[in-house]
Design an enzyme around this catalytic site. Structure first.
Site, PDB file in Angstrom:
ATOM      1  N   GLU A 145      52.490  37.581  43.906  1.00  0.00           N
ATOM      2  CA  GLU A 145      53.355  36.630  44.610  1.00  0.00           C
ATOM      3  C   GLU A 145      54.004  35.613  43.672  1.00  0.00           C
ATOM      4  O   GLU A 145      54.968  34.943  44.048  1.00  0.00           O
ATOM      5  CB  GLU A 145      52.540  35.872  45.671  1.00  0.00           C
ATOM      6  N   GLU A 194      32.856  49.091  39.913  1.00  0.00           N
ATOM      7  CA  GLU A 194      32.457  47.708  39.630  1.00  0.00           C
ATOM      8  C   GLU A 194      31.180  47.611  38.808  1.00  0.00           C
ATOM      9  O   GLU A 194      30.807  46.527  38.353  1.00  0.00           O
ATOM     10  CB  GLU A 194      32.262  46.935  40.939  1.00  0.00           C
TER      11      GLU A 194
END
Length: 297
Positions: A83, A114
Protein backbone atom coordinates in the site's frame (compact mmCIF):
# COMPACT_ATOMS: atom_id res chain seq x y z
CA UNK A 1 8.84 -24.47 24.08
CA UNK A 2 5.42 -25.77 25.21
CA UNK A 3 3.18 -23.94 22.75
CA UNK A 4 0.12 -24.68 24.86
CA UNK A 5 1.37 -22.23 27.48
CA UNK A 6 1.36 -19.28 25.06
CA UNK A 7 -1.41 -16.77 25.76
CA UNK A 8 -2.36 -16.85 22.07
CA UNK A 9 -2.85 -20.64 22.21
CA UNK A 10 -4.91 -20.92 25.40
CA UNK A 11 -8.69 -21.33 25.44
CA UNK A 12 -10.90 -18.31 26.02
CA UNK A 13 -13.35 -19.02 28.86
CA UNK A 14 -15.81 -16.48 27.44
CA UNK A 15 -16.23 -18.31 24.13
CA UNK A 16 -16.35 -21.98 25.14
CA UNK A 17 -19.84 -22.41 23.65
CA UNK A 18 -19.32 -20.89 20.18
CA UNK A 19 -20.80 -23.89 18.39
CA UNK A 20 -24.04 -23.67 20.39
CA UNK A 21 -24.73 -19.94 19.95
CA UNK A 22 -27.38 -18.35 17.71
CA UNK A 23 -25.78 -16.15 15.05
CA UNK A 24 -26.52 -12.76 16.69
CA UNK A 25 -24.88 -13.89 19.93
CA UNK A 26 -21.99 -15.49 18.02
CA UNK A 27 -21.02 -12.26 16.28
CA UNK A 28 -21.56 -10.32 19.52
CA UNK A 29 -18.97 -12.53 21.24
CA UNK A 30 -16.48 -11.90 18.43
CA UNK A 31 -17.09 -8.16 18.69
CA UNK A 32 -16.69 -8.17 22.47
CA UNK A 33 -13.27 -9.77 22.06
CA UNK A 34 -12.27 -7.31 19.34
CA UNK A 35 -12.94 -4.32 21.60
CA UNK A 36 -9.91 -5.36 23.68
CA UNK A 37 -7.45 -5.03 20.83
CA UNK A 38 -7.13 -1.24 20.78
CA UNK A 39 -6.42 -1.16 24.52
CA UNK A 40 -3.72 -3.81 24.16
CA UNK A 41 -2.12 -1.80 21.36
CA UNK A 42 -2.41 1.40 23.41
CA UNK A 43 -0.21 -0.15 26.09
CA UNK A 44 2.57 -0.56 23.50
CA UNK A 45 2.53 3.00 22.10
CA UNK A 46 5.93 4.06 23.53
CA UNK A 47 7.53 1.11 21.73
CA UNK A 48 5.56 1.80 18.54
CA UNK A 49 6.85 5.39 18.63
CA UNK A 50 10.42 4.08 18.90
CA UNK A 51 9.75 1.86 15.88
CA UNK A 52 8.40 4.82 13.89
CA UNK A 53 11.53 6.83 14.67
CA UNK A 54 13.71 3.87 13.69
CA UNK A 55 11.81 3.57 10.40
CA UNK A 56 12.32 7.26 9.67
CA UNK A 57 16.03 6.95 10.45
CA UNK A 58 16.28 4.01 8.06
CA UNK A 59 14.56 5.89 5.24
CA UNK A 60 16.60 9.06 5.75
CA UNK A 61 19.83 7.05 5.61
CA UNK A 62 18.84 5.43 2.31
CA UNK A 63 17.60 2.21 3.88
CA UNK A 64 14.39 0.24 3.57
CA UNK A 65 11.64 -0.98 5.87
CA UNK A 66 11.49 -4.78 5.60
CA UNK A 67 8.64 -6.76 7.15
CA UNK A 68 8.93 -10.52 7.55
CA UNK A 69 6.51 -13.09 8.90
CA UNK A 70 4.71 -16.36 8.23
CA UNK A 71 1.04 -17.03 7.54
CA UNK A 72 -1.29 -14.23 8.61
CA UNK A 73 1.60 -12.18 10.00
CA UNK A 74 3.49 -12.41 6.71
CA UNK A 75 0.41 -11.51 4.69
CA UNK A 76 -0.19 -8.44 6.83
CA UNK A 77 3.38 -7.27 6.23
CA UNK A 78 3.04 -7.76 2.47
CA UNK A 79 -0.29 -5.91 2.52
CA UNK A 80 1.15 -2.91 4.36
CA UNK A 81 4.22 -2.79 2.13
CA UNK A 82 2.15 -2.97 -1.05
CA UNK A 83 0.00 0.00 0.00
CA UNK A 84 2.94 2.38 0.47
CA UNK A 85 3.76 3.18 -3.19
CA UNK A 86 0.23 4.30 -4.21
CA UNK A 87 -0.50 6.02 -0.89
CA UNK A 88 2.78 7.86 -0.39
CA UNK A 89 4.37 7.92 -3.85
CA UNK A 90 7.42 5.97 -2.72
CA UNK A 91 9.16 3.55 -5.11
CA UNK A 92 8.35 -0.13 -5.01
CA UNK A 93 10.98 -1.83 -2.89
CA UNK A 94 11.34 0.94 -0.31
CA UNK A 95 8.94 -0.94 1.96
CA UNK A 96 9.21 -4.70 1.48
CA UNK A 97 7.09 -7.57 2.75
CA UNK A 98 8.58 -11.06 3.05
CA UNK A 99 6.43 -14.11 3.75
CA UNK A 100 7.76 -17.54 4.64
CA UNK A 101 7.40 -19.79 1.61
CA UNK A 102 7.57 -16.92 -0.88
CA UNK A 103 4.82 -15.10 -2.82
CA UNK A 104 2.85 -18.31 -3.35
CA UNK A 105 2.20 -18.43 0.39
CA UNK A 106 0.04 -15.32 0.10
CA UNK A 107 -2.75 -17.37 -1.45
CA UNK A 108 -2.05 -20.88 -0.25
CA UNK A 109 -0.41 -22.11 2.93
CA UNK A 110 3.08 -23.53 2.37
CA UNK A 111 3.46 -26.28 4.93
CA UNK A 112 6.56 -26.10 7.10
CA UNK A 113 7.86 -22.89 5.51
CA UNK A 114 7.88 -21.07 8.84
CA UNK A 115 9.96 -23.73 10.59
CA UNK A 116 13.33 -22.81 9.08
CA UNK A 117 15.53 -20.13 10.63
CA UNK A 118 17.84 -20.47 7.63
CA UNK A 119 15.00 -19.53 5.27
CA UNK A 120 14.53 -16.25 7.13
CA UNK A 121 18.21 -15.47 6.75
CA UNK A 122 18.24 -16.56 3.11
CA UNK A 123 15.34 -14.27 2.20
CA UNK A 124 17.18 -11.27 3.64
CA UNK A 125 20.40 -12.26 1.86
CA UNK A 126 18.42 -12.39 -1.40
CA UNK A 127 17.29 -8.81 -0.75
CA UNK A 128 20.94 -7.74 -0.36
CA UNK A 129 20.29 -6.56 3.19
CA UNK A 130 22.20 -3.40 4.18
CA UNK A 131 22.93 -2.13 7.68
CA UNK A 132 20.79 0.96 7.12
CA UNK A 133 17.68 -1.21 6.58
CA UNK A 134 15.09 -1.67 9.33
CA UNK A 135 13.82 -5.24 9.73
CA UNK A 136 10.45 -5.79 11.41
CA UNK A 137 9.70 -9.37 12.44
CA UNK A 138 6.03 -10.31 12.81
CA UNK A 139 4.83 -13.40 14.67
CA UNK A 140 1.70 -13.59 16.81
CA UNK A 141 3.21 -16.51 18.73
CA UNK A 142 6.55 -14.76 19.05
CA UNK A 143 8.47 -17.96 18.37
CA UNK A 144 8.33 -18.50 14.58
CA UNK A 145 11.75 -19.85 13.49
CA UNK A 146 11.62 -18.07 10.10
CA UNK A 147 11.32 -14.72 11.90
CA UNK A 148 13.89 -15.56 14.57
CA UNK A 149 16.42 -16.48 11.87
CA UNK A 150 15.74 -13.28 9.96
CA UNK A 151 15.98 -11.01 12.99
CA UNK A 152 19.15 -12.68 14.18
CA UNK A 153 20.81 -12.26 10.78
CA UNK A 154 19.62 -8.65 10.57
CA UNK A 155 21.13 -7.78 13.93
CA UNK A 156 24.39 -9.47 12.99
CA UNK A 157 24.37 -7.34 9.83
CA UNK A 158 24.10 -4.15 11.88
CA UNK A 159 20.42 -3.45 11.19
CA UNK A 160 17.98 -2.05 13.70
CA UNK A 161 15.32 -4.68 14.38
CA UNK A 162 11.73 -4.59 15.61
CA UNK A 163 9.67 -7.55 16.84
CA UNK A 164 5.86 -7.51 16.87
CA UNK A 165 4.31 -10.35 18.88
CA UNK A 166 1.10 -10.95 20.82
CA UNK A 167 2.71 -12.94 23.62
CA UNK A 168 4.74 -11.39 26.45
CA UNK A 169 8.52 -11.83 26.63
CA UNK A 170 8.65 -13.77 23.38
CA UNK A 171 11.72 -15.27 21.68
CA UNK A 172 11.47 -12.79 18.78
CA UNK A 173 11.32 -9.91 21.28
CA UNK A 174 14.65 -11.05 22.66
CA UNK A 175 16.14 -10.92 19.13
CA UNK A 176 15.07 -7.31 18.52
CA UNK A 177 16.20 -3.82 19.49
CA UNK A 178 12.57 -2.77 19.87
CA UNK A 179 9.84 -5.16 21.05
CA UNK A 180 6.15 -4.37 20.51
CA UNK A 181 3.94 -6.88 22.32
CA UNK A 182 0.20 -6.11 22.35
CA UNK A 183 -1.12 -8.97 24.48
CA UNK A 184 -4.71 -9.35 23.30
CA UNK A 185 -5.46 -12.49 25.29
CA UNK A 186 -6.80 -15.85 24.14
CA UNK A 187 -8.53 -15.84 20.76
CA UNK A 188 -12.30 -16.35 20.47
CA UNK A 189 -11.45 -19.39 18.35
CA UNK A 190 -8.62 -21.11 20.16
CA UNK A 191 -5.26 -20.51 18.51
CA UNK A 192 -6.71 -18.68 15.49
CA UNK A 193 -4.32 -15.75 15.58
CA UNK A 194 -5.76 -14.29 12.36
CA UNK A 195 -8.40 -12.84 14.72
CA UNK A 196 -7.40 -10.46 17.56
CA UNK A 197 -3.68 -11.00 17.10
CA UNK A 198 -3.90 -10.23 13.38
CA UNK A 199 -5.95 -7.11 14.07
CA UNK A 200 -3.41 -5.91 16.63
CA UNK A 201 -0.51 -6.49 14.23
CA UNK A 202 -2.34 -4.60 11.47
CA UNK A 203 -2.92 -1.65 13.80
CA UNK A 204 0.77 -1.58 14.73
CA UNK A 205 1.87 -1.79 11.09
CA UNK A 206 -0.53 1.02 10.16
CA UNK A 207 1.16 3.26 12.72
CA UNK A 208 4.71 2.29 11.78
CA UNK A 209 4.33 2.88 8.04
CA UNK A 210 2.01 5.89 8.22
CA UNK A 211 3.97 7.50 11.05
CA UNK A 212 7.23 6.99 9.19
CA UNK A 213 5.82 8.52 6.01
CA UNK A 214 4.49 11.54 7.92
CA UNK A 215 7.97 12.11 9.37
CA UNK A 216 9.52 11.49 5.94
CA UNK A 217 7.67 14.42 4.38
CA UNK A 218 4.96 12.47 2.57
CA UNK A 219 2.08 14.16 4.40
CA UNK A 220 0.96 17.80 4.73
CA UNK A 221 -1.51 18.49 7.54
CA UNK A 222 -3.36 15.16 7.32
CA UNK A 223 -3.35 14.93 3.53
CA UNK A 224 -1.49 12.25 1.55
CA UNK A 225 0.10 14.81 -0.73
CA UNK A 226 2.51 12.39 -2.42
CA UNK A 227 -0.29 10.04 -3.47
CA UNK A 228 -0.16 8.80 -7.06
CA UNK A 229 -3.35 9.82 -8.89
CA UNK A 230 -3.65 6.64 -10.94
CA UNK A 231 -7.43 6.37 -11.38
CA UNK A 232 -10.57 8.52 -11.51
CA UNK A 233 -11.16 8.33 -7.75
CA UNK A 234 -7.60 9.39 -6.96
CA UNK A 235 -7.62 12.24 -9.51
CA UNK A 236 -10.74 13.53 -7.75
CA UNK A 237 -9.01 13.14 -4.37
CA UNK A 238 -5.99 15.08 -5.67
CA UNK A 239 -8.28 17.95 -6.67
CA UNK A 240 -10.01 17.94 -3.30
CA UNK A 241 -6.67 17.96 -1.47
CA UNK A 242 -5.50 21.04 -3.37
CA UNK A 243 -8.83 22.78 -2.70
CA UNK A 244 -8.80 21.89 1.00
CA UNK A 245 -5.15 22.85 1.54
CA UNK A 246 -5.37 26.19 -0.27
CA UNK A 247 -8.98 27.39 -0.38
CA UNK A 248 -8.93 27.86 -4.16
CA UNK A 249 -11.78 26.68 -6.38
CA UNK A 250 -11.93 23.26 -7.95
CA UNK A 251 -11.48 24.57 -11.48
CA UNK A 252 -8.28 26.38 -10.54
CA UNK A 253 -7.06 23.29 -8.68
CA UNK A 254 -7.59 21.16 -11.79
CA UNK A 255 -5.69 23.70 -13.91
CA UNK A 256 -2.72 23.62 -11.53
CA UNK A 257 -2.74 19.83 -11.31
CA UNK A 258 -2.63 19.53 -15.09
CA UNK A 259 0.55 21.63 -15.00
CA UNK A 260 2.13 19.28 -12.42
CA UNK A 261 1.04 15.97 -14.01
CA UNK A 262 -1.40 15.66 -11.10
CA UNK A 263 1.29 15.86 -8.44
CA UNK A 264 -0.39 17.42 -5.42
CA UNK A 265 2.57 18.96 -3.56
CA UNK A 266 3.76 21.34 -6.29
CA UNK A 267 0.16 22.26 -7.11
CA UNK A 268 -0.44 23.34 -3.50
CA UNK A 269 2.83 25.27 -3.45
CA UNK A 270 1.92 27.00 -6.72
CA UNK A 271 -1.49 27.99 -5.38
CA UNK A 272 -0.11 29.44 -2.15
CA UNK A 273 3.04 31.14 -3.47
CA UNK A 274 2.39 32.00 -7.11
CA UNK A 275 5.39 29.97 -8.29
CA UNK A 276 5.24 28.13 -11.60
CA UNK A 277 5.47 24.34 -11.71
CA UNK A 278 9.22 24.17 -12.31
CA UNK A 279 10.01 26.62 -9.51
CA UNK A 280 7.63 24.83 -7.14
CA UNK A 281 9.36 21.51 -7.80
CA UNK A 282 12.75 23.15 -7.32
CA UNK A 283 11.71 24.64 -3.98
CA UNK A 284 10.33 21.30 -2.79
CA UNK A 285 13.58 19.59 -3.74
CA UNK A 286 15.53 22.20 -1.76
CA UNK A 287 13.49 21.22 1.31
CA UNK A 288 13.80 17.44 0.79
CA UNK A 289 10.17 17.22 -0.31
CA UNK A 290 8.70 18.64 2.90
CA UNK A 291 5.82 20.86 1.77
CA UNK A 292 5.42 22.67 5.11
CA UNK A 293 9.10 23.61 5.14
CA UNK A 294 8.88 24.82 1.53
CA UNK A 295 5.92 27.04 2.45
CA UNK A 296 7.52 28.47 5.59
CA UNK A 297 10.95 29.34 4.19
Amino acid sequence: MNLGTLVSETRNPQTMDLDALPTPELVKRFNEQDTRVAEAVKATLPDVARAVDAAVAALKSGGRIIYMGAGTSGRLGVLDASECPPTFGVPHGLVVGLIAGGPGALLKAVEGAEDSQQAGEDDLVALNLQEQDLVVGLAASGRTPYVIGGLRYARQSGCTTVAVSCNPDSPIAREANIAISPVVGPEALTGSTRLKSGTAQKMVLNMISTGAMVKFGKVYQNLMVDMKATNVKLVDRACRMVVEATGIGREEAETLLKQTDFEVKPAILMALTGLDAAAAREKLAAHQGFLRAALEH
